[in-house]
Design a protein around this motif. Structure first.
Motif, PDB file in Angstrom:
ATOM      1  N   SER A  45      -1.551  34.145  46.449  1.00  0.00           N
ATOM      2  CA  SER A  45      -0.820  34.517  45.249  1.00  0.00           C
ATOM      3  C   SER A  45      -1.718  35.265  44.271  1.00  0.00           C
ATOM      4  CB  SER A  45      -0.246  33.266  44.578  1.00  0.00           C
ATOM      5  OG  SER A  45       0.419  33.578  43.374  1.00  0.00           O
ATOM      6  N   THR A 164       7.240  31.256  47.903  1.00  0.00           N
ATOM      7  CA  THR A 164       7.333  30.997  46.465  1.00  0.00           C
ATOM      8  C   THR A 164       6.039  31.342  45.750  1.00  0.00           C
ATOM      9  OG1 THR A 164       8.937  29.232  46.862  1.00  0.00           O
ATOM     10  CG2 THR A 164       7.837  29.239  44.731  1.00  0.00           C
ATOM     11  N   ALA A 167       5.408  35.189  45.706  1.00  0.00           N
ATOM     12  CA  ALA A 167       6.279  35.765  44.688  1.00  0.00           C
ATOM     13  C   ALA A 167       5.841  35.367  43.286  1.00  0.00           C
ATOM     14  CB  ALA A 167       7.722  35.352  44.928  1.00  0.00           C
ATOM     15  N   LEU A 168       5.270  34.170  43.152  1.00  0.00           N
ATOM     16  CA  LEU A 168       4.728  33.753  41.859  1.00  0.00           C
ATOM     17  C   LEU A 168       3.612  34.705  41.425  1.00  0.00           C
ATOM     18  CD1 LEU A 168       4.566  31.648  39.577  1.00  0.00           C
ATOM     19  CD2 LEU A 168       2.919  30.391  40.986  1.00  0.00           C
ATOM     20  N   THR A 170       3.513  37.857  42.120  1.00  0.00           N
ATOM     21  CA  THR A 170       4.200  39.052  41.638  1.00  0.00           C
ATOM     22  C   THR A 170       4.720  38.844  40.222  1.00  0.00           C
ATOM     23  OG1 THR A 170       4.856  39.587  43.900  1.00  0.00           O
ATOM     24  CG2 THR A 170       6.068  40.668  42.128  1.00  0.00           C
ATOM     25  N   SER A 171       5.304  37.676  39.977  1.00  0.00           N
ATOM     26  CA  SER A 171       5.822  37.392  38.639  1.00  0.00           C
ATOM     27  C   SER A 171       4.699  37.314  37.609  1.00  0.00           C
ATOM     28  CB  SER A 171       6.600  36.076  38.656  1.00  0.00           C
ATOM     29  OG  SER A 171       7.694  36.147  39.533  1.00  0.00           O
ATOM     30  N   GLY A 279      10.401  36.169  34.090  1.00  0.00           N
ATOM     31  CA  GLY A 279      10.108  36.395  35.501  1.00  0.00           C
ATOM     32  C   GLY A 279       9.566  35.159  36.188  1.00  0.00           C
ATOM     33  N   LEU A 280       8.734  34.395  35.494  1.00  0.00           N
ATOM     34  CA  LEU A 280       8.217  33.160  36.079  1.00  0.00           C
ATOM     35  C   LEU A 280       9.347  32.167  36.347  1.00  0.00           C
ATOM     36  CD1 LEU A 280       4.974  32.645  33.973  1.00  0.00           C
ATOM     37  CD2 LEU A 280       5.147  33.458  36.319  1.00  0.00           C
ATOM     38  N   ASN A 283      11.241  33.357  39.346  1.00  0.00           N
ATOM     39  CA  ASN A 283      10.538  33.038  40.587  1.00  0.00           C
ATOM     40  C   ASN A 283      10.896  31.639  41.068  1.00  0.00           C
ATOM     41  OD1 ASN A 283       7.725  31.575  41.529  1.00  0.00           O
ATOM     42  ND2 ASN A 283       8.069  33.542  42.519  1.00  0.00           N
ATOM     43  N   ASN A 332      13.138  38.932  39.115  1.00  0.00           N
ATOM     44  CA  ASN A 332      12.099  38.185  39.815  1.00  0.00           C
ATOM     45  C   ASN A 332      12.649  37.122  40.759  1.00  0.00           C
ATOM     46  OD1 ASN A 332       9.172  38.956  38.939  1.00  0.00           O
ATOM     47  ND2 ASN A 332      10.443  39.182  37.123  1.00  0.00           N
ATOM     48  N   VAL A 336      11.633  36.717  45.908  1.00  0.00           N
ATOM     49  CA  VAL A 336      11.602  35.408  46.571  1.00  0.00           C
ATOM     50  C   VAL A 336      12.772  35.264  47.535  1.00  0.00           C
ATOM     51  CG1 VAL A 336      11.558  32.915  46.232  1.00  0.00           C
ATOM     52  CG2 VAL A 336      10.561  34.406  44.509  1.00  0.00           C
TER      53      VAL A 336
END
Length: 409
Positions: A45, A164, A167-168, A170-171, A279-280, A283, A332, A336
């Motif tokens: 991540s 997850t 993608a976290l 990315t967020s 965004g978080l 996610n 976001n 995911v």
């Protein structure tokens, strides 16, 4: 059946894993604890966050970058398009070019390539040199992102965790790449922001070097696996819809600062941060919605549709703030849910399916930033927001029309 159970999304599950893509590493057991699996997933991540953060720095420093390079803000937005173009070419081909290379070595090399790109941007005197450097970054992002999910699953045996946490990253990068870069760019200059992201990328590389074991390529990886994946019509249709969903965001996202400034200049930093925090939440919501994956992929574009319409039409700071948070949340969810969605559509060839998802995102980023830039230069940021809203509506309809069948069937 209209929904998929959680086990459908587990391509590493022994019950659903064909021999051609069996992981080279054993799933976690006594030798690999749940805690070590989480740490490795978080390290992946961190690498993703550093790379994606660098990709979207221009959105946070766009006015200063454009002025320094002597170009319009719409042309400066091409720095995002150049990165995406390279990523669109790299994602579906890197496994073919490197079918047997150790994935750990490849991923560390890609982080090094990203560092080189950021340092070149930091000293570049003109837009063409910046664009050339950003092509290197695009190759690094697409390659790393394409391998991160498969590598994480091979090492940990936990696809939902890996999806997850990646993608976290990315967020998290939306906070590093846009809100903080906007603030730091005003304080220390946009070039210094690229120096800072280079240091963060180096740190993530050291972390992966220490934590990630050697990861052999999956058996059958390469051109044959990609050809077989492309023979899955539902997967190909799904990838096209993913591209539309990503286009909906990226036709507008590089110009989010301009849209905020059109309503309230003093609110830029706070609302960019609010987008990242939304965004978080998105996610986490995407991971939660994965248990109803067919409709989970619909929810993100629907929220994005409402948010972009509000941003395009409101003159109220309060409404704008709520819309920006919803924008971050809705979009976001998409990385995911779609990563797990394509894994369910093509559970036997996950590496190729994820590569196609990444390709769709990168093409959408490229086209979105170009088309959005033209609209911004000609009609203002509200036009780019409206285009994104229309595309989000199309994506929601497309996702709803594609059925995800259980892997066991």
């Amino acid at each position: 059946m209209t929904t998929s159970r959680p086990e459908v999304l587990d391509p590493a599950s022994p019950a659903h894993r064909p021999a051609e893509t069996a992981p080279a590493s054993a799933p976690p057991g006594p030798s690999r604890s749940r805690r070590s699996s989480v740490v490795i997933a978080l390290a992946l991540s961190a690498g993703t966050a550093a790379l994606v953060g660098a990709e979207f720095i221009p959105a946070g420093v766009l006015p200063a970058m454009a002025a320094d390079l002597g170009v319009s803000e719409g042309r400066a937005g091409l720095t995002v398009a150049a990165t995406a173009l390279a990523g669109a070419i790299t994602a579906p081909t890197i496994a073919t070019v490197l079918p047997r290379a150790d994935r750990r070595t490849v991923m560390l090399s890609l982080l090094g390539l990203a560092i080189l790109s950021n340092l070149l941007v930091m000293v570049a005197p003109s837009l063409p040199i910046v664009l050339g450097a950003r092509i290197l970054l695009g190759a690094a992002i697409a390659g790393f992102w394409s391998f991160a999910f498969g590598v994480g699953v091979q090492v940990t045996g936990r696809p939902a965790l890996v999806s997850t946490t990646v993608a976290l990253g990315t967020s998290t990068a939306t906070i590093v790449g846009v809100p903080l870069s906007s603030v730091l760019g005003d304080l220390i200059g946009w070039r210094a922001v690229f120096a800072l992201i280079s240091a963060l990328t180096l740190g993530s590389g050291v972390l992966l070097w220490r934590l990630l074991p050697p990861v052999p390529a999956q058996p059958g990886a390469g051109l044959a696996m990609m050809r077989a994946a492309l023979g899955n019509r539902r997967l190909v249709a799904g990838v096209l819809v993913i591209g539309v969903a990503a286009f909906a965001n990226f036709a507008a996202y590089p110009y989010i600062r301009l849209a905020i400034e059109a309503v309230q200049v003093q609110a830029v930093a706070a609302l960019l941060l609010a987008w990242g925090l939304g965004g978080l939440v998105g996610n986490l919501a995407g991971g939660w919605a994965a248990r109803w994956i067919r409709w989970g992929v619909v929810a993100g574009p629907m929220i994005l549709l409402a948010a972009l319409l509000a941003v395009a039409t409101t003159s109220s700071v309060v409404v704008l703030g709520l819309a920006v948070i919803a924008w971050g949340l809705g979009f976001n969810m998409v990385p995911v849910t779609t990563q797990l969605w394509v894994s369910a559509l093509e559970p036997r060839r996950v590496e190729s399916a994820i590569a196609l998802q990444v390709t769709a995102f990168q093409i959408a980023i490229m086209l979105g930033s170009v088309v959005g830039g033209v609209l911004v230069d000609q009609r203002g940021p509200a036009a780019a927001m409206a285009l994104g809203a229309g595309s989000a509506a199309l994506a929601a309809v497309g996702f709803a029309a594609i059925r995800v069948r259980p892997a066991a069937s």
